[in-house]
Design a protein around this motif. Sequence first.
Motif, PDB file in Angstrom:
ATOM      1  N   ALA A   1       0.688  -1.811   0.127  1.00 40.53           N
ATOM      2  CA  ALA A   1      -0.599   0.479   0.045  1.00 40.53           C
ATOM      3  C   ALA A   1       1.174   1.255  -0.237  1.00 40.53           C
ATOM      4  N   MET A   2       1.547   0.944   0.689  1.00 42.60           N
ATOM      5  CA  MET A   2       2.685   2.215   0.467  1.00 42.60           C
ATOM      6  C   MET A   2       3.622   2.880  -0.787  1.00 42.60           C
ATOM      7  N   GLN A   3       3.465   1.525  -1.291  1.00 44.18           N
ATOM      8  CA  GLN A   3       3.971   1.462  -2.187  1.00 44.18           C
ATOM      9  C   GLN A   3       3.570   2.127  -3.122  1.00 44.18           C
ATOM     10  N   THR A   4       1.875   2.388  -3.063  1.00 49.50           N
ATOM     11  CA  THR A   4       0.797   2.032  -4.196  1.00 49.50           C
ATOM     12  C   THR A   4      -0.084   3.915  -4.248  1.00 49.50           C
ATOM     13  N   GLY A   5       0.784   4.023  -3.320  1.00 47.02           N
ATOM     14  CA  GLY A   5      -0.243   4.960  -2.351  1.00 47.02           C
ATOM     15  C   GLY A   5      -2.087   4.432  -2.263  1.00 47.02           C
ATOM     16  N   ASP A   6      -2.103   3.420  -2.191  1.00 47.01           N
ATOM     17  CA  ASP A   6      -3.396   2.576  -1.386  1.00 47.01           C
ATOM     18  C   ASP A   6      -3.435   2.792  -0.079  1.00 47.01           C
ATOM     19  N   GLU A   7      -4.163   4.556   0.442  1.00 43.97           N
ATOM     20  CA  GLU A   7      -4.683   4.312   1.497  1.00 43.97           C
ATOM     21  C   GLU A   7      -5.517   3.554   2.610  1.00 43.97           C
ATOM     22  N   LYS A   8      -5.833   2.953   2.174  1.00 42.35           N
ATOM     23  CA  LYS A   8      -6.742   1.466   2.728  1.00 42.35           C
ATOM     24  C   LYS A   8      -6.094   0.541   3.889  1.00 42.35           C
ATOM     25  N   TYR A   9      -4.709   0.684   3.586  1.00 41.70           N
ATOM     26  CA  TYR A   9      -3.760  -0.208   4.110  1.00 41.70           C
ATOM     27  C   TYR A   9      -2.756  -0.029   4.604  1.00 41.70           C
ATOM     28  N   MET A  10      -2.789   1.406   4.673  1.00 42.56           N
ATOM     29  CA  MET A  10      -2.064   1.916   4.947  1.00 42.56           C
ATOM     30  C   MET A  10      -1.857   1.883   6.616  1.00 42.56           C
ATOM     31  N   PRO A  11      -0.431   2.516   7.214  1.00 40.93           N
ATOM     32  CA  PRO A  11      -0.582   2.388   9.071  1.00 40.93           C
ATOM     33  C   PRO A  11      -1.465   3.545   8.588  1.00 40.93           C
ATOM     34  N   ALA A  12      -1.498   3.960  10.167  1.00 37.37           N
ATOM     35  CA  ALA A  12      -3.243   4.897  10.917  1.00 37.37           C
ATOM     36  C   ALA A  12      -1.964   6.338  10.762  1.00 37.37           C
ATOM     37  N   LYS A  13      -0.174   6.085  10.971  1.00 37.93           N
ATOM     38  CA  LYS A  13      -0.287   7.525  10.383  1.00 37.93           C
ATOM     39  C   LYS A  13       0.144   8.307   9.201  1.00 37.93           C
ATOM     40  N   ASP A  14      -0.519   6.994   8.683  1.00 38.47           N
ATOM     41  CA  ASP A  14       0.144   7.645   7.176  1.00 38.47           C
ATOM     42  C   ASP A  14      -1.459   7.918   5.834  1.00 38.47           C
ATOM     43  N   LYS A  15      -2.577   7.422   6.910  1.00 39.68           N
ATOM     44  CA  LYS A  15      -3.545   7.917   6.537  1.00 39.68           C
ATOM     45  C   LYS A  15      -4.074   9.216   6.908  1.00 39.68           C
ATOM     46  N   GLY A  16      -4.695  10.120   5.693  1.00 37.70           N
ATOM     47  CA  GLY A  16      -6.501  10.766   5.686  1.00 37.70           C
ATOM     48  C   GLY A  16      -4.942  11.947   5.194  1.00 37.70           C
ATOM     49  N   PRO A  17      -6.067  12.943   4.170  1.00 39.57           N
ATOM     50  CA  PRO A  17      -5.926  13.820   3.534  1.00 39.57           C
ATOM     51  C   PRO A  17      -4.935  14.728   3.703  1.00 39.57           C
ATOM     52  N   VAL A  18      -4.621  15.577   4.849  1.00 40.42           N
ATOM     53  CA  VAL A  18      -3.735  16.209   5.187  1.00 40.42           C
ATOM     54  C   VAL A  18      -2.268  15.905   5.327  1.00 40.42           C
ATOM     55  N   ARG A  19      -2.549  14.702   5.713  1.00 41.83           N
ATOM     56  CA  ARG A  19      -1.089  13.747   6.093  1.00 41.83           C
ATOM     57  C   ARG A  19      -0.678  13.724   4.095  1.00 41.83           C
ATOM     58  N   ARG A  20      -1.538  12.765   3.746  1.00 39.58           N
ATOM     59  CA  ARG A  20      -1.501  13.259   2.495  1.00 39.58           C
ATOM     60  C   ARG A  20      -0.565  14.605   1.198  1.00 39.58           C
ATOM     61  N   TYR A  21      -1.176  14.703   1.593  1.00 39.41           N
ATOM     62  CA  TYR A  21      -0.913  16.850   1.490  1.00 39.41           C
ATOM     63  C   TYR A  21       0.162  17.154   1.815  1.00 39.41           C
ATOM     64  N   VAL A  22       0.706  17.044   3.651  1.00 36.21           N
ATOM     65  CA  VAL A  22       2.192  16.879   3.349  1.00 36.21           C
ATOM     66  C   VAL A  22       3.240  16.311   2.821  1.00 36.21           C
ATOM     67  N   ARG A  23       2.827  15.075   2.620  1.00 35.73           N
ATOM     68  CA  ARG A  23       3.984  14.264   2.307  1.00 35.73           C
ATOM     69  C   ARG A  23       4.000  15.096   0.834  1.00 35.73           C
ATOM     70  N   ASP A  24       3.058  14.913   0.125  1.00 39.07           N
ATOM     71  CA  ASP A  24       3.278  15.304  -1.763  1.00 39.07           C
ATOM     72  C   ASP A  24       3.656  17.392  -1.489  1.00 39.07           C
ATOM     73  N   LEU A  25       3.844  18.144  -0.578  1.00 34.35           N
ATOM     74  CA  LEU A  25       4.353  19.183  -0.705  1.00 34.35           C
ATOM     75  C   LEU A  25       5.890  18.898  -0.231  1.00 34.35           C
ATOM     76  N   VAL A  26       6.335  18.299   0.364  1.00 35.19           N
ATOM     77  CA  VAL A  26       7.592  17.813   0.988  1.00 35.19           C
ATOM     78  C   VAL A  26       8.352  16.986  -0.202  1.00 35.19           C
ATOM     79  N   ASP A  27       7.860  16.404  -1.502  1.00 33.27           N
ATOM     80  CA  ASP A  27       7.927  15.547  -2.043  1.00 33.27           C
ATOM     81  C   ASP A  27       8.034  16.627  -3.109  1.00 33.27           C
ATOM     82  N   ALA A  28       7.349  17.591  -3.106  1.00 32.64           N
ATOM     83  CA  ALA A  28       7.253  18.807  -4.039  1.00 32.64           C
ATOM     84  C   ALA A  28       8.674  19.573  -4.787  1.00 32.64           C
ATOM     85  N   ARG A  29       9.450  19.293  -3.385  1.00 29.36           N
ATOM     86  CA  ARG A  29      10.217  20.586  -3.067  1.00 29.36           C
ATOM     87  C   ARG A  29      12.509  20.361  -3.181  1.00 29.36           C
TER      88      ARG A  29
END
Length: 202
Positions: free
Chosen positions: A77-105
Motif C-alpha cells: 500500500a505504501m508503494q502504490t499509495g493505497d491508503e486503505k491498508y496504510m498504517p494509521a500514521k500515514d492515512k488521511g488527506p492532510v498527511r497526504r498533502y504534507v507528503r506531496d508538498l515535501v516531495d515536490a521541493r
Amino acid sequence: MFSRSKTSTPDGVTPVGDSPDEVTAASEAAAKKGRPTPKRNVAQAANKRPLVPDDRKAARKAQREKSRVDRERAYQAMQTGDEKYMPAKDKGPVRRYVRDLVDARWNLGEFFLPVAFIFLFATFFTTQYPDLSIVVMLGLYGFLFLTIIDVWLLWRSLKKRLTAKFGEVPRGLLLYTITRAYQLRRSRLPKPMNKKRGVYPE
C-alpha cells in the motif's frame, strides 16, 4: 397438606408452581420451535469459548502468518499509495498533502546523511592537522544549521497552506514533516506519487 397442581407440557416438562396461563404460553412457545427451550446454564455453557486455544503452537503459527500478510499488504500500500491498508500514521488527506508538498521541493535535510558521512570520513585524514579538523567539523555543523533553517521555512509555508485548505493544523504534523524532509527521496515511504519534483499539491 395442600399441594400445588402440576400441569404437564407437550414436551414432557412439568413446571411446578406456575400459573395455567404461564404453562400454556411455555407449551405454545415450545411447540412453535419444535424443541424445548434450553435452560440458561445450558445455553451459557454452549456459548463459552476457551480463552487459551487447545493447540498453542498452531495458534502462534496462524498469528505469525496473519502478521506477515498484514505487513506485506501495508508495504504494498505504501508503494502504490493505497491508503486503505496504510498504517494509521500515514492515512488521511492532510498527511497526504504534507507528503506531496515535501516531495515536490528540494530539501537540504535529505542530503544531510550523505554530507555528514563525507565530513566524518574527512576527519580521519585531518587528525594530524587539528586546525583543519576543526574547520571540517564547523563545516558539518554549519550544514546542519542550514538544514534546520530550510525545514523551518518549509513548515512555515506548509502551515499556511494547511490552514487555508483544511482550516486547521492537526497535532503531530511537525515531526511528520521533519522526518520526511530528512529522508532521501527514493527511500521515503509511502513513496512519492510524482516522480519529478515541482508538482505541488493544490
